[in-house]
Design an enzyme around this catalytic site. Structure first.
Site, PDB file in Angstrom:
ATOM      1  N   HIS A 166      17.091   7.009  -9.445  1.00  0.00           N
ATOM      2  CA  HIS A 166      16.171   7.945  -8.791  1.00  0.00           C
ATOM      3  C   HIS A 166      16.278   7.854  -7.253  1.00  0.00           C
ATOM      4  CE1 HIS A 166      12.919  10.794  -9.381  1.00  0.00           C
ATOM      5  NE2 HIS A 166      12.147  10.152  -8.532  1.00  0.00           N
ATOM      6  N   SER A 204      11.658  13.917  -5.178  1.00  0.00           N
ATOM      7  CA  SER A 204      10.846  13.490  -6.310  1.00  0.00           C
ATOM      8  C   SER A 204       9.541  14.299  -6.389  1.00  0.00           C
ATOM      9  CB  SER A 204      10.614  11.976  -6.186  1.00  0.00           C
ATOM     10  OG  SER A 204      10.060  11.457  -7.349  1.00  0.00           O
ATOM     11  N   ASP A 208      19.106   8.057 -13.828  1.00  0.00           N
ATOM     12  CA  ASP A 208      17.721   8.155 -13.332  1.00  0.00           C
ATOM     13  C   ASP A 208      16.759   7.823 -14.479  1.00  0.00           C
ATOM     14  OD1 ASP A 208      15.214   8.998 -12.384  1.00  0.00           O
ATOM     15  OD2 ASP A 208      16.113  10.545 -11.123  1.00  0.00           O
TER      16      ASP A 208
HETATM   17  C1  MLT Z   1       6.022  13.280 -10.139  1.00  0.00           C
HETATM   18  O1  MLT Z   1       5.012  12.723 -10.520  1.00  0.00           O
HETATM   19  O2  MLT Z   1       6.041  14.271  -9.397  1.00  0.00           O
HETATM   20  C2  MLT Z   1       7.289  12.690 -10.629  1.00  0.00           C
HETATM   21  O3  MLT Z   1       7.053  11.833 -11.696  1.00  0.00           O
HETATM   22  C3  MLT Z   1       8.026  11.985  -9.568  1.00  0.00           C
HETATM   23  C4  MLT Z   1       7.224  10.865  -8.991  1.00  0.00           C
HETATM   24  O4  MLT Z   1       7.213   9.777  -9.573  1.00  0.00           O
HETATM   25  O5  MLT Z   1       6.618  11.045  -7.975  1.00  0.00           O
END
Ligand code: MLT
Length: 207
Positions: A190, A109, A159
């Site tokens: 996710h 992520s 997701d």
């Molecule tokens: C990010 O902010 O890098 C993406 O939205 C994934 C997350 O939620 O961390």
């Protein structure tokens, strides 16, 4: 780039230094340097692990760069933090004697997003990456040469954070820059699944 161990981090030496692989381990929002260690033990047990903690705090949750909203990134901070991470990789490689090791990024992520950002900015630092549920971090002005990079993207068809279109666009972008890219889909969201970790293990065991 000046040399300093600028991130709080965990380093786990390799159980078989002759294999010469280091996993750069990058957690998701709200994780830390410990969160994904059991996953490396599962998918590439002999590797050394270099696991920094993201320097940005969002409501008490560590991240690797600031965001303005879900999926809307602070591009100036992303650029700065990408450079900081590159400095860390080089300094830690020297400190721990990993200079000749292959660096494999494994990120989930937000960690996958900073891994992509490092590859798009400093393509020589990472040769292989497993990106769990990544987004497009930014579109580079000058195309990087990723012809020596192989990438596994894993994605969930349900997701709620990363759309199917964005996953395909990221895949195409890496391919346009010369990388060898593969997408592994599962029908969850996710979250990480057993099947994507099995796939990652196979991908990482290919030379
Ligand atoms: C990010 O902010 O890098 C993406 O939205 C994934 C997350 O939620 O961390």
């Amino acid at each position: 780039m000046s040399e300093q161990l600028n991130f709080k981090h965990k380093y786990v030496p390799s159980s078989d230094p002759t294999k010469g692989k280091t996993v750069l381990l990058l957690h998701g929002t709200g994780g830390n340097e410990e969160s994904l260690i059991p996953i490396v033990e599962m998918v590439l047990p002999d590797a050394a692990i270099l696991s920094p903690r993201g320097q940005i705090m969002e409501n008490g949750m560590p991240r690797f760069f600031r965001r303005i909203a879900e999926g809307v990134f602070d591009l100036e901070d992303l650029k700065f933090q990408t450079q900081e991470l590159a400095i860390f990789i080089e300094a830690a490689s020297k400190t721990y004697g990993l200079e000749s090791n292959e660096v494999i990024a494994l990120g989930y992520s937000n960690g996958a997003n900073i891994a992509s950002s490092v590859m798009l900015t400093y393509p020589e630092l990472i040769s292989k990456a497993a990106l769990f549920h990544p987004m497009i971090p930014f579109v580079p002005e000058n195309p990087p040469d990723l012809s020596n990079t192989s990438i596994l993207i894993t994605a969930g068809t349900n997701d709620p954070i990363v759309s199917r279109e964005e996953t395909l666009e990221l895949n195409n972008m890496f391919q346009d820059y010369g990388a060898e890219v593969e997408i592994f889909w599962h029908d969850s969201g996710h979250n990480l699944t057993r099947e994507e970790l099995d796939k990652t293990k196979n991908f990482l065991s290919e030379s």
